[in-house]
Design an enzyme around this catalytic site. Structure first.
Site, PDB file in Angstrom:
ATOM      1  N   SER A 370       0.769  -1.122  -0.022  1.00  0.00           N
ATOM      2  CA  SER A 370      -0.048   0.007  -0.075  1.00  0.00           C
ATOM      3  C   SER A 370       1.090   1.051  -0.010  1.00  0.00           C
ATOM      4  O   SER A 370       1.436   1.508   1.062  1.00  0.00           O
ATOM      5  CB  SER A 370      -0.921   0.111   1.272  1.00  0.00           C
ATOM      6  OG  SER A 370      -1.690   1.112   1.396  1.00  0.00           O
ATOM      7  N   ARG A 371       1.011   1.862  -0.949  1.00  0.00           N
ATOM      8  CA  ARG A 371       2.002   2.934  -1.195  1.00  0.00           C
ATOM      9  C   ARG A 371       1.835   4.227  -0.597  1.00  0.00           C
ATOM     10  O   ARG A 371       2.684   5.120  -0.206  1.00  0.00           O
ATOM     11  CB  ARG A 371       2.302   3.280  -2.782  1.00  0.00           C
ATOM     12  CG  ARG A 371       2.842   2.274  -3.585  1.00  0.00           C
ATOM     13  CD  ARG A 371       3.380   2.389  -4.712  1.00  0.00           C
ATOM     14  NE  ARG A 371       3.543   1.202  -5.347  1.00  0.00           N
ATOM     15  CZ  ARG A 371       2.691   0.393  -6.492  1.00  0.00           C
ATOM     16  NH1 ARG A 371       1.777   1.275  -6.593  1.00  0.00           N
ATOM     17  NH2 ARG A 371       2.972  -0.630  -6.966  1.00  0.00           N
ATOM     18  N   VAL A 372       0.548   4.602  -0.321  1.00  0.00           N
ATOM     19  CA  VAL A 372       0.064   5.610   0.480  1.00  0.00           C
ATOM     20  C   VAL A 372      -0.608   5.304   1.863  1.00  0.00           C
ATOM     21  O   VAL A 372      -0.404   6.294   2.698  1.00  0.00           O
ATOM     22  CB  VAL A 372      -0.665   6.618  -0.198  1.00  0.00           C
ATOM     23  CG1 VAL A 372       0.087   7.535  -1.481  1.00  0.00           C
ATOM     24  CG2 VAL A 372      -2.039   5.939  -0.771  1.00  0.00           C
TER      25      VAL A 372
END
Ligand code: ATP
Ligand code: MG
Length: 509
Positions: A370-372
């Site tokens: 989950s990049r953010v």
């Protein structure tokens, strides 16, 4: 005073002519030119039409029997039209009319609790929809200057996701996996766990029975009233399947523009891409990789770019997207999955091997990111699950290797035992959802080492007992629910509780 004959005549004439003038004014003829064309041929979901010289791209066209279509291909002598309704009654030679407008859908509060088709018409037998506002299906995405950073978490109620791949409001998180690995289940559970979030579920190209199951689950959990379901099933024309996600996004955007938090699920974009490929090939557009047209990346990024977190001045609404993609034989490098992985802000990968072993939800932790979302995760999770993701991924590798060796050193054995315990704790059935306090208590017990001695077959019982136990501590529960860092006293208290329930359950068995 006597009125002269002339005056009398004039008055009567005036009256007569006034009557005529009013009559003429009321019956002013309005002349409007409507361009009418003719259907040349009808193929699978496509009609070729001529005689519409000035038609615009993406303009809505009307055929007989209430059938509608979108002007897609504008050639010199003909127009390729994508049909949006069932077109069995359409024949060559039928008339086509221009509407001079683009496709739009009804939006607003009236849609909550309703099931509509790709054009926003109700299909749930709850009567007509009285929506005053309509939005075009194709809207441009918010400008960069209008967007705020993703800052608030979207709790899914699933430990494995909230702790290891957290999702933020306004994020786009892809759910991908082979068929029957629990993709829909992850998305629907997330929808069921929301209290203050409006949910839009867009079903594309699915069997009607599968959609009915989702609606049934939403209704059973009293969530349907906060949801809108947009359905373009596999038996609908490919045109309807193609426009459905855009229509659903417009419906969702209305709530976002009102400053609300919205979650949209696209189930699934593989079917969407297939419908678009079918249309493109029939329209004789050049095929590219895997026979998909060249603009397939653009149609998906255009869709997902519409999800965002708006600035506070614009109401601060959010639109979180959970697009679903089906892979074949876990092939992530197929065209559509790679495209979507690069468009979204992370992915939850579901593994068929784990599903078969009964490790549900079958999230492949090592390959999910989950990049953010990590930045939005509540601070309370940092203490309990800070390095859990890495440790768990390492454990999975270690476990695979340890099969080959019979003698293991003590430290490796401990890591394996802890990993197995974590895996057992991360299992969760479909109808079970944990709030922040419950999740933190359970994760704390594991990472704090309070359950190291619990046999794996008792873990579920111990977990249930701990969840019941913290019900009886409203003050502690309240502090945990706020999501701030836990004081060391609270941590000790929690670990104490966890050890107590573990001893109780082991004694009882
Ligand atoms: P499809 O490819 O057909 O769309 P899918 O990947 O969406 O399938 P689901 O329909 O969500 O998969 O789930 C498949 C089956 O697994 C369903 O019967 C569902 O009830 C079951 N299932 C999914 N997750 C869980 C879970 N956590 N616990 C128990 N059963 C589950
Ligand atoms: Mg599914």
């Amino acid at each position: 005073m006597e009125v002269s004959v002339e005056q009398q005549l004039r008055a009567s004439c005036d009256q007569t002519f006034k009557g005529y003038r009013d009559l003429i004014a009321a019956h002013r003829v309005k002349v409007r030119s409507v361009q009418v064309g003719t259907v040349l041929s009808v193929e699978e979901g496509i009609a070729q039409v001529n005689g519409l010289a000035r038609v615009h791209a993406e303009e809505l066209l009307e055929f007989p029997h209430g059938i509608r279509g979108l002007a897609f291909n504008l050639d010199e002598d003909r127009v390729g039209v994508v049909l949006l309704d069932h077109y069995e009654k359409l024949r060559a030679g039928d008339e086509v009319r221009r509407t001079e407008r683009v496709l739009d859908v009804p939006v607003g509060e009236e849609l909550l609790g309703r099931v509509v088709d790709a054009l926003g018409r109700p299909v749930d037998h709850l009567g007509p929809l009285e929506a005053a506002v309509r939005y075009p299906c194709e809207r441009s995405s918010p400008r960069i200057m209008d967007r705020a950073a993703v800052s608030v978490p979207l709790q899914t109620g699933m430990k494995i996701i909230d702790a290891l791949v957290p999702i933020g409001r306004g994020q786009r998180e892809l759910i991908l996996g082979d068929r029957q690995t629990g993709k829909t289940s992850v998305a629907v559970n997330t929808m069921l766990n929301q209290t203050d979030v409006v949910c839009v579920y867009c079903a594309i190209g699915q069997q009607t029975s599968a959609v009915a199951n989702v609606i049934e689950r939403l209704r059973d959990h009293q969530r349907l009233q906060q949801c809108v379901v947009v359905v373009a099933s596999g038996s609908d024309p490919p045109g309807a399947q193609y426009v459905a996600p855009y229509a659903a996004t417009s419906i969702a955007e209305y709530f976002m523009s009102e400053g609300r938090d919205v979650l949209i699920v696209y189930d699934d974009l593989t079917s969407h891409a297939r419908a678009y490929r079918q249309l493109s090939l029939l329209l004789r557009r050049p095929p590219g990789r895997e026979a998909f047209p060249g603009d397939i990346f653009y149609i998906h990024s255009r869709l997902l770019e519409r999800s965002t977190h708006l600035l506070e001045e614009l109401g601060g609404g959010t639109l979180t997207a959970l697009p679903i993609v089906e892979t074949e034989a876990q092939n992530l490098s197929a065209y559509i999955p790679t495209n979507l992985i690069s468009i979204t802000d992370g992915q939850i990968l579901l593994s068929p091997n784990q599903f078969q072993k009964g490790i549900l939800p079958a999230v492949d932790v090592g390959r999910s990111v989950s990049r953010v979302g990590g930045k939005t995760q509540l601070p309370i999770y940092r203490a309990v699950a800070g390095d859990l993701k890495l440790a768990y991924a390492q454990f999975e590798e270690l476990e695979a290797f340890s099969r080959f060796s019979s003698r293991l050193d003590k430290e490796t054995q401990q890591r394996l035992d802890r990993g197995r315990l974590v895996r057992e704790v991360l299992k969760q059935s479909e109808d079970d959802s944990l709030d922040v306090a419950e999740q933190v208590a359970v994760l704390m017990a594991v990472t704090g080492g309070a359950w190291d001695a619990v046999p794996l077959n008792l873990v579920q019982d111990v977990e249930l007992a701990l969840r019941k136990r913290i019900e009886a501590e409203p003050a502690l529960r309240q502090r945990m629910s706020q999501g701030g860092r836990l004081s060391s006293d609270d941590q000790e208290m929690l670990l104490g509780l966890a050890e107590n329930v573990a001893t109780e359950v082991r004694r009882a068995n």
